[in-house]
Design an enzyme around this catalytic site. Structure first.
Site, PDB file in Angstrom:
ATOM      1  N   LYS A 112      -9.081 -56.459   0.908  1.00  0.00           N
ATOM      2  CA  LYS A 112      -9.282 -55.117   0.340  1.00  0.00           C
ATOM      3  C   LYS A 112      -7.962 -54.416   0.091  1.00  0.00           C
ATOM      4  CE  LYS A 112     -13.918 -53.873   1.893  1.00  0.00           C
ATOM      5  NZ  LYS A 112     -14.722 -52.916   2.683  1.00  0.00           N
ATOM      6  N   LYS A 194     -20.741 -63.086  -5.785  1.00  0.00           N
ATOM      7  CA  LYS A 194     -21.816 -62.478  -5.012  1.00  0.00           C
ATOM      8  C   LYS A 194     -22.242 -61.143  -5.635  1.00  0.00           C
ATOM      9  CE  LYS A 194     -22.221 -60.648  -0.443  1.00  0.00           C
ATOM     10  NZ  LYS A 194     -21.838 -60.582   0.942  1.00  0.00           N
ATOM     11  N   LYS A 197     -22.313 -54.270  -4.234  1.00  0.00           N
ATOM     12  CA  LYS A 197     -22.505 -52.838  -4.484  1.00  0.00           C
ATOM     13  C   LYS A 197     -21.336 -52.221  -5.218  1.00  0.00           C
ATOM     14  CE  LYS A 197     -23.518 -51.773  -0.153  1.00  0.00           C
ATOM     15  NZ  LYS A 197     -24.038 -51.196   1.093  1.00  0.00           N
TER      16      LYS A 197
HETATM   17  P1  AMP Z   1     -22.784 -54.649   1.740  1.00  0.00           P
HETATM   18  O1  AMP Z   1     -23.491 -54.474   0.437  1.00  0.00           O
HETATM   19  O2  AMP Z   1     -21.613 -55.577   1.624  1.00  0.00           O
HETATM   20  O3  AMP Z   1     -22.486 -53.359   2.446  1.00  0.00           O
HETATM   21  O4  AMP Z   1     -23.783 -55.443   2.708  1.00  0.00           O
HETATM   22  C1  AMP Z   1     -24.903 -54.892   3.325  1.00  0.00           C
HETATM   23  C2  AMP Z   1     -25.778 -56.027   3.824  1.00  0.00           C
HETATM   24  O5  AMP Z   1     -26.364 -56.734   2.698  1.00  0.00           O
HETATM   25  C3  AMP Z   1     -25.006 -57.100   4.606  1.00  0.00           C
HETATM   26  O6  AMP Z   1     -25.820 -57.586   5.672  1.00  0.00           O
HETATM   27  C4  AMP Z   1     -24.759 -58.189   3.603  1.00  0.00           C
HETATM   28  O7  AMP Z   1     -24.643 -59.456   4.183  1.00  0.00           O
HETATM   29  C5  AMP Z   1     -25.993 -58.104   2.709  1.00  0.00           C
HETATM   30  N1  AMP Z   1     -25.639 -58.508   1.338  1.00  0.00           N
HETATM   31  C6  AMP Z   1     -24.773 -57.869   0.520  1.00  0.00           C
HETATM   32  N2  AMP Z   1     -24.683 -58.473  -0.677  1.00  0.00           N
HETATM   33  C7  AMP Z   1     -25.527 -59.545  -0.619  1.00  0.00           C
HETATM   34  C8  AMP Z   1     -25.871 -60.580  -1.548  1.00  0.00           C
HETATM   35  N3  AMP Z   1     -25.366 -60.623  -2.772  1.00  0.00           N
HETATM   36  N4  AMP Z   1     -26.756 -61.519  -1.157  1.00  0.00           N
HETATM   37  C9  AMP Z   1     -27.287 -61.475   0.085  1.00  0.00           C
HETATM   38  N5  AMP Z   1     -27.006 -60.522   1.003  1.00  0.00           N
HETATM   39  C10 AMP Z   1     -26.136 -59.566   0.677  1.00  0.00           C
END
Ligand code: AMP
Ligand code: TRP
Length: 327
Positions: A112, A194, A197
């Site tokens: 980051k 991936k 967000k």
């Molecule tokens: P984040 O969006 O990185 O804050 O992640 C929040 C939760 O969603 C975490 O447990 C991540 O592992 C899960 N997560 C985020 N993006 C994905 C994705 N593309 N596929 C599966 N799980 C995800």
């Protein structure tokens, strides 16, 4: 006694079907077997200095979304991190115990801070200590997280060992629970990355509150390849990703799905998938509208969440302060 589960999610960006299929659905499934606490980590989100109005609005939106996805407020506690000041206080104590060398190894910070140099603040550097405090305040046994958070969990475990060996048995040793590989949903516009967000491209993600037409449009534009056969083949990431989404929303087996699309083209799969996703998200969107439509209802539930977890957090913090000689 049920084991304690704790997990956190940041109120930044739009919650997408990757978050839903990879994290929130697992949380919903765990509620009966575990004593579960889910935290909206707005203090972690602050490390990227979002616009204040947006941070506040997103925190409330995420709270309602978690309940709409099926987190049951009777069974589990859902709360906002900054509402329990013990998180910040315990972080300070942990900071004084964590050698800089441990933090310097954190790959997420390195990634980051390389990408956005001017944004690499001390809070971002200290992110893993706050995450450790989240987990340790509630005597957590199990932490469901994505692969990218495993290193932070390892740091948390090192903190437990160090604290307990200096001050005596205090914290519970937590374990990471990483969902199976199928739950890694990729971007629709680029199936080699991936779904995230922080990506802002219009065709990248399906968000949980997207209306049906937006879902159809995004899926019809999803990147695939120039072949025609609809098959679970990891070497064809675009079509593989669409099929995994279909699999997770329908619960059908891979052979069943391949049979269903035998001899049909990608366009047909995309249309069918759109309807499956729209139907899958419909109850979530309906419950979301119900929860947020009634003035004051979500706020009352947020307050209730805090009062459920605060006593445990305060108790742990008091024990820690006593042990380290604060007060
Ligand atoms: P984040 O969006 O990185 O804050 O992640 C929040 C939760 O969603 C975490 O447990 C991540 O592992 C899960 N997560 C985020 N993006 C994905 C994705 N593309 N596929 C599966 N799980 C995800
Ligand atoms: N860092 C986690 C993520 O980005 C969110 C988080 C904060 C968390 N505190 C936590 C997850 C405690 C599990 C436990 O996904």
């Amino acid at each position: 006694m049920k084991k304690r589960v704790f997990s956190g999610i940041q109120p930044t960006g739009n919650i997408h079907i990757g978050n839903y299929l990879g994290a929130i659905k697992q949380w919903v499934a765990m509620q009966d077997r575990y004593d579960a606490i889910f935290c909206i980590v707005d203090m972690h989100a602050l490390t990227s200095l979002p616009d204040p109005e947006t941070l506040k609005a997103k925190t409330r939106e995420l709270f309602a979304l978690l309940l709409a996805c099926g987190i049951d407020h009777q069974k589990s506690a859902v709360f906002v991190q900054s509402h329990v000041s013990a998180h910040a206080e315990l972080t300070w104590v942990l900071n004084c115990l964590i050698p800089m060398g441990w933090m310097n190894r954190m790959t997420q910070f390195k990634d980051k801070s390389r990408r956005q140099k001017e944004m690499a603040n001390v809070g971002l550097y200290d992110y893993p200590a706050l995450m450790a405090a989240d987990i340790l305040l509630y005597h957590t046994d199990v932490v469901p997280v994505g692969e990218d958070q495993v290193q932070h969990l390892e740091l948390t475990r090192d903190v437990v060992k160090r604290f307990n060996s200096i001050y005596g048995e205090t914290f519970t040793m937590p374990e990471a629970l990483v969902p199976e590989v199928g739950a890694r949903i990729m971007g629709l516009d680029d199936p080699t990355r991936k779904m995230s967000k922080s990506e802002t491209g219009a065709g990248h993600a399906i968000n949980l509150l997207d209306p049906p037409d937006a879902i159809r449009a995004k899926l019809m534009r999803a990147t695939t390849d120039s072949l025609t056969e609809v098959r679970f083949d990891p070497l064809r990431p675009g079509i593989f990703n669409l099929l995994v989404i279909y699999e997770l929303f329908t619960g059908l087996s891979r052979p069943e799905i391949e049979a269903r699309f035998e001899g049909k083209g990608y366009g047909y799969l995309k249309k069918e998938l759109a309807e499956v996703v729209i139907e899958g998200l419909r109850p979530v969107q309906t419950r979301y509208q119900e929860l947020t439509g009634e003035a004051g209802r979500a706020e009352a539930l947020i307050a209730q969440g805090v009062s459920r977890v605060q006593p445990t957090a305060e108790q742990t913090l008091a024990a820690v302060k006593e042990k380290v000689g604060l007060g």
